[in-house]
Design an enzyme around this catalytic site. Structure first.
Site, PDB file in Angstrom:
ATOM      1  N   ASN A   1     -17.452  -1.941  51.266  1.00  0.00           N
ATOM      2  CA  ASN A   1     -17.481  -3.362  50.871  1.00  0.00           C
ATOM      3  C   ASN A   1     -18.373  -4.203  51.786  1.00  0.00           C
ATOM      4  O   ASN A   1     -18.745  -5.325  51.428  1.00  0.00           O
ATOM      5  CB  ASN A   1     -16.072  -3.956  50.808  1.00  0.00           C
ATOM      6  CG  ASN A   1     -15.236  -3.471  49.640  1.00  0.00           C
ATOM      7  OD1 ASN A   1     -14.029  -3.324  49.726  1.00  0.00           O
ATOM      8  ND2 ASN A   1     -15.872  -3.216  48.497  1.00  0.00           N
TER       9      ASN A   1
ATOM     10  N   ASP B   1      -7.957  -4.311  42.801  1.00  0.00           N
ATOM     11  CA  ASP B   1      -9.304  -4.512  42.256  1.00  0.00           C
ATOM     12  C   ASP B   1      -9.312  -5.559  41.145  1.00  0.00           C
ATOM     13  O   ASP B   1      -8.333  -5.700  40.409  1.00  0.00           O
ATOM     14  CB  ASP B   1      -9.829  -3.167  41.727  1.00  0.00           C
ATOM     15  CG  ASP B   1     -11.342  -3.161  41.600  1.00  0.00           C
ATOM     16  OD1 ASP B   1     -11.998  -4.087  42.114  1.00  0.00           O
ATOM     17  OD2 ASP B   1     -11.877  -2.229  40.967  1.00  0.00           O
TER      18      ASP B   1
ATOM     19  N   ILE C   1     -11.171   6.516  42.308  1.00  0.00           N
ATOM     20  CA  ILE C   1     -10.443   6.426  43.578  1.00  0.00           C
ATOM     21  C   ILE C   1     -11.208   5.616  44.618  1.00  0.00           C
ATOM     22  O   ILE C   1     -10.617   5.065  45.553  1.00  0.00           O
ATOM     23  CB  ILE C   1     -10.172   7.864  44.115  1.00  0.00           C
ATOM     24  CG1 ILE C   1      -9.346   8.683  43.121  1.00  0.00           C
ATOM     25  CG2 ILE C   1      -9.483   7.851  45.476  1.00  0.00           C
ATOM     26  CD1 ILE C   1      -7.982   8.118  42.825  1.00  0.00           C
TER      27      ILE C   1
HETATM   28  C1  IPE Z   1     -12.261  -0.615  45.940  1.00  0.00           C
HETATM   29  O1  IPE Z   1     -12.744  -1.569  45.059  1.00  0.00           O
HETATM   30  C2  IPE Z   1     -12.013  -1.236  47.279  1.00  0.00           C
HETATM   31  C3  IPE Z   1     -10.991  -2.250  47.322  1.00  0.00           C
HETATM   32  C4  IPE Z   1     -10.258  -2.654  46.334  1.00  0.00           C
HETATM   33  C5  IPE Z   1     -10.778  -2.830  48.604  1.00  0.00           C
HETATM   34  P1  IPE Z   1     -14.315  -1.776  44.808  1.00  0.00           P
HETATM   35  O2  IPE Z   1     -14.441  -2.882  43.842  1.00  0.00           O
HETATM   36  O3  IPE Z   1     -15.006  -1.917  46.110  1.00  0.00           O
HETATM   37  O4  IPE Z   1     -14.714  -0.360  44.187  1.00  0.00           O
HETATM   38  P2  IPE Z   1     -15.925   0.090  43.274  1.00  0.00           P
HETATM   39  O5  IPE Z   1     -17.185  -0.362  43.970  1.00  0.00           O
HETATM   40  O6  IPE Z   1     -15.760  -0.578  41.953  1.00  0.00           O
HETATM   41  O7  IPE Z   1     -15.797   1.585  43.170  1.00  0.00           O
HETATM   42  C1  IPE Z   2     -11.121  -6.448  44.925  1.00  0.00           C
HETATM   43  O1  IPE Z   2     -11.724  -7.222  43.959  1.00  0.00           O
HETATM   44  C2  IPE Z   2     -11.168  -7.058  46.299  1.00  0.00           C
HETATM   45  C3  IPE Z   2     -12.089  -6.391  47.243  1.00  0.00           C
HETATM   46  C4  IPE Z   2     -12.772  -5.306  47.021  1.00  0.00           C
HETATM   47  C5  IPE Z   2     -12.230  -7.030  48.533  1.00  0.00           C
HETATM   48  P1  IPE Z   2     -13.291  -7.137  43.715  1.00  0.00           P
HETATM   49  O2  IPE Z   2     -13.958  -8.092  44.638  1.00  0.00           O
HETATM   50  O3  IPE Z   2     -13.778  -5.737  43.808  1.00  0.00           O
HETATM   51  O4  IPE Z   2     -13.386  -7.678  42.232  1.00  0.00           O
HETATM   52  P2  IPE Z   2     -14.324  -7.141  41.074  1.00  0.00           P
HETATM   53  O5  IPE Z   2     -14.116  -5.672  40.980  1.00  0.00           O
HETATM   54  O6  IPE Z   2     -15.731  -7.482  41.481  1.00  0.00           O
HETATM   55  O7  IPE Z   2     -13.869  -7.880  39.866  1.00  0.00           O
HETATM   56 MG    MG Z   3     -14.052  -4.233  42.448  1.00  0.00          MG
END
Ligand code: IPE
Ligand code: IPE
Ligand code: MG
Length: 244
Positions: A65, A17, A192
């Site tokens: 996502n 993340d 989580i």
């Molecule tokens: C969790 O991260 C999913 C992945 C890292 C693939 P998100 O960025 O989607 O999670 P939330 O929305 O902050 O809970």
């Molecule tokens: C994790 O990074 C990658 C995926 C969920 C695909 P994020 O895209 O969630 O990055 P933040 O949380 O917006 O910084």
């Molecule tokens: Mg994220």
């Protein structure tokens, strides 16, 4: 860092993340953050397997996502289609088996589904470690799908209800892997987000503030040192045994 005298977790899982925030803080687009995250994963996974970790699971793209903008989803899917095969070839040479958890179906693009199936087939006989990539993955969905598989087997008379156990339930999940020993979620979020709910029951958890593209091998060493300070009790009482 030398890992010789350390407890090595069998199954490490990571929620990758913070790609977007890493890029935005540098005046870059979110897409650039995803590219940097991808390159970092390459380096990190190679390092992790070189340290004797047997199973490494990563949360790369959740079912949820798909709620993001079409441009961001398309970028991530194209990145996978363009670059994943080359990455898989590197791991293939290191005798790593690559598997995918999640539904291999739309809205994942056909090209992505095809690559996941090809790579699983090409690496299925490798036994130097398992790299489990969670793509179009949801933890609730995994448990519901397992329940459906079990129900069908019971209905067909192939499985007796009394033979369903906590241990063999793993067999019906997307991939039959050992429980997770250590979970790392980068970026400072302490949740989580629907990741590997069944397998995480007794995992030690670690939530560094570092965004994923900046979480390098030194950060992983620090994480392993933190893991080594944990006393895993599994509901029992404190002891000093070096259980991993
Ligand atoms: C969790 O991260 C999913 C992945 C890292 C693939 P998100 O960025 O989607 O999670 P939330 O929305 O902050 O809970
Ligand atoms: C994790 O990074 C990658 C995926 C969920 C695909 P994020 O895209 O969630 O990055 P933040 O949380 O917006 O910084
Ligand atoms: Mg994220």
């Amino acid at each position: 860092m030398n890992y010789d005298d350390l407890k090595i977790p069998t199954h490490v899982a990571m929620i990758l993340d913070g790609n977007g925030r890493w890029a935005q803080e540098r005046g870059m687009s979110r897409s650039m953050g995803h590219e940097a995250g991808f390159e970092n994963l390459k380096r990190l996974s190679e390092y992790i397997f070189s340290k004797g970790i047997k199973v490494f699971s990563v949360y790369a793209f959740s079912t949820e996502n798909f709620k993001r903008s079409k441009a961001e989803v398309d970028f991530l899917m194209n990145l996978f289609e363009k670059k994943f095969k080359e990455y898989a070839d590197l791991l293939k040479k290191k005798n790593i088996r690559i598997v995918f958890s999640g539904k291999k179906e739309a809205p994942l693009p056909d090209g992505v589904i095809e690559i996941t199936k090809e790579v699983e087939e090409e690496t299925k006989d490798n036994n130097g470690g398992i790299f489990n990539i969670c793509l179009n993955y949801g933890g609730h969905s995994e448990i519901v799908e397992a329940t459906k598989k079990i129900s069908s087997l019971v209905k067909e008379g192939k499985l007796a209800v009394e033979d369903i156990t906590e241990e063999n339930f793993y067999h019906y999940l997307f991939q039959d892997l050992p429980p997770i020993d250590f979970l790392i979620r980068t970026s400072g979020e302490v949740r989580i987000s629907n990741f590997m709910l069944y397998q995480l029951s007794y995992a030690e958890m670690y939530f560094p503030k570092t965004y994923f593209p900046a979480f390098d091998t030194n950060c992983f060493d620090e994480a392993i040192l933190a893991y080594n300070k944990r006393d895993r009790r599994f509901g029992g009482i404190q002891n000093d045994s070096k259980n991993s």
